[in-house]
Design a protein around this motif. Structure first.
Motif, mmCIF file in Angstrom:
data_model
loop_
_atom_site.group_PDB
_atom_site.id
_atom_site.type_symbol
_atom_site.label_atom_id
_atom_site.label_comp_id
_atom_site.label_asym_id
_atom_site.label_seq_id
_atom_site.Cartn_x
_atom_site.Cartn_y
_atom_site.Cartn_z
ATOM 1 N N ASP A 293 -41.061 9.004 -12.192
ATOM 2 C CA ASP A 293 -40.479 8.702 -10.886
ATOM 3 C C ASP A 293 -38.991 8.442 -11.094
ATOM 4 O OD1 ASP A 293 -39.747 7.895 -8.382
ATOM 5 O OD2 ASP A 293 -41.451 6.554 -8.086
ATOM 6 N N ASP B 93 -40.284 13.399 -10.170
ATOM 7 C CA ASP B 93 -39.791 13.247 -8.802
ATOM 8 C C ASP B 93 -38.285 12.979 -8.851
ATOM 9 O OD1 ASP B 93 -39.311 12.718 -6.142
ATOM 10 O OD2 ASP B 93 -41.158 11.561 -5.874
ATOM 11 N N ARG C 236 -40.034 17.962 -8.780
ATOM 12 C CA ARG C 236 -40.074 17.752 -7.333
ATOM 13 C C ARG C 236 -38.670 17.360 -6.900
ATOM 14 N NH1 ARG C 236 -44.359 13.337 -6.037
ATOM 15 N NH2 ARG C 236 -43.899 14.023 -3.901
#
Length: 260
Positions: free
Chosen positions: A218, A238, A259
């Protein structure tokens, strides 16, 4: 005789014989819906070497095709190494053409990184070494099929890797000093296992993340400016809202796998 010109380093599928769709194997997984052996044409490959489902690859589960980038190796092999004669027109050359493709791709990827390194701060000795190595790799891409298959890729990658590491260290130290950047957390280092790590909003400027495993990490809102991401695995990381301007050696396949 002048130095060999640097080949085009972005894929031009219109000048390729669909080599990545034939030469390379893949296994049924999250990236591909079926198995395919090396040397077997993908079921989606058309007679004119185009992909029949190019516009909706993700919908069909062909994520691996979307994230793959040959760095222009496909058209170099098709048009330069084999003189514009396809594996369909000259089947006897097919096995050699398929074997040459991954070699050429590595050479083109090295050239892309060397090109980026030349744009960074370095001393005169290092710049001369970068120029000489770039000339060597570029000349190698112009070789005959047998010469390409005889290339000592580990030795060449080691030579290139050493130069990239030196340039990266110098450039990142320069940025840290200029901007007063603090040291990153101890776990943020080259080759670190940061799978699914929570790095939201972290200041990772000028960090050394070469070869780090950032799968599903993340990194939303993280500051990765001037971070070295050479070979970092960003699958499903991400990166929404992350600062990536100036990140070192970040490639299109890495971004495509994340992402954003």
């Amino acid at each position: 005789m002048g130095a060999a010109p640097i080949p085009h380093l972005e894929a031009d599928c219109s000048r390729c014989f669909g080599l990545c769709c034939v030469a390379l194997p893949f296994a049924r997984s999250a990236d591909f819906p079926v198995d395919k052996a090396a040397g077997v044409p993908c079921r989606n490959l058309l007679a004119d070497h185009r992909c029949g489902i190019h516009d909706h690859l993700l919908d069909g589960g062909w994520r691996g095709c979307v994230t793959f980038d040959c760095f222009g190796a496909g058209q170099q092999v098709s048009q330069a190494t084999f003189g514009g004669v396809s594996w369909r027109d000259a089947p006897t050359t097919a096995p050699t053409m398929y074997a040459v493709l991954p070699v050429m791709r590595q050479l083109h990827e090295m050239l892309a990184h060397l090109r980026d390194a030349m744009a960074l701060e370095s001393d005169e000795v290092t710049r001369s070494a970068l120029a000489a190595t770039t000339a060597t790799v570029s000349a190698t891409t112009a070789g005959r099929p047998d010469e390409l298959l005889a290339v000592d890729l580990p030795a060449l990658r080691s030579r290139v890797g050493g130069l990239l590491a030196a340039v990266s260290a110098n450039a990142r130290a320069h940025r840290r000093a200029r901007h007063g950047i603090p040291k990153p957390p101890r776990r943020v280092r080259a080759g670190a296992d940061l799978v699914a790590a929570d790095l939201r909003g972290r200041d990772l400027r000028a960090a050394d993340l070469r070869g780090a495993l950032l799968i599903a990490a993340d990194l939303r809102g993280a500051d990765l400016r001037w971070a070295d991401l050479l070979g970092a695995d960003l699958r499903d990381a991400d990166l929404r809202g992350a600062r990536l301007d100036g990140a070192l050696f970040l490639t299109r396949p890495q971004l495509a796998a994340a992402r954003t």
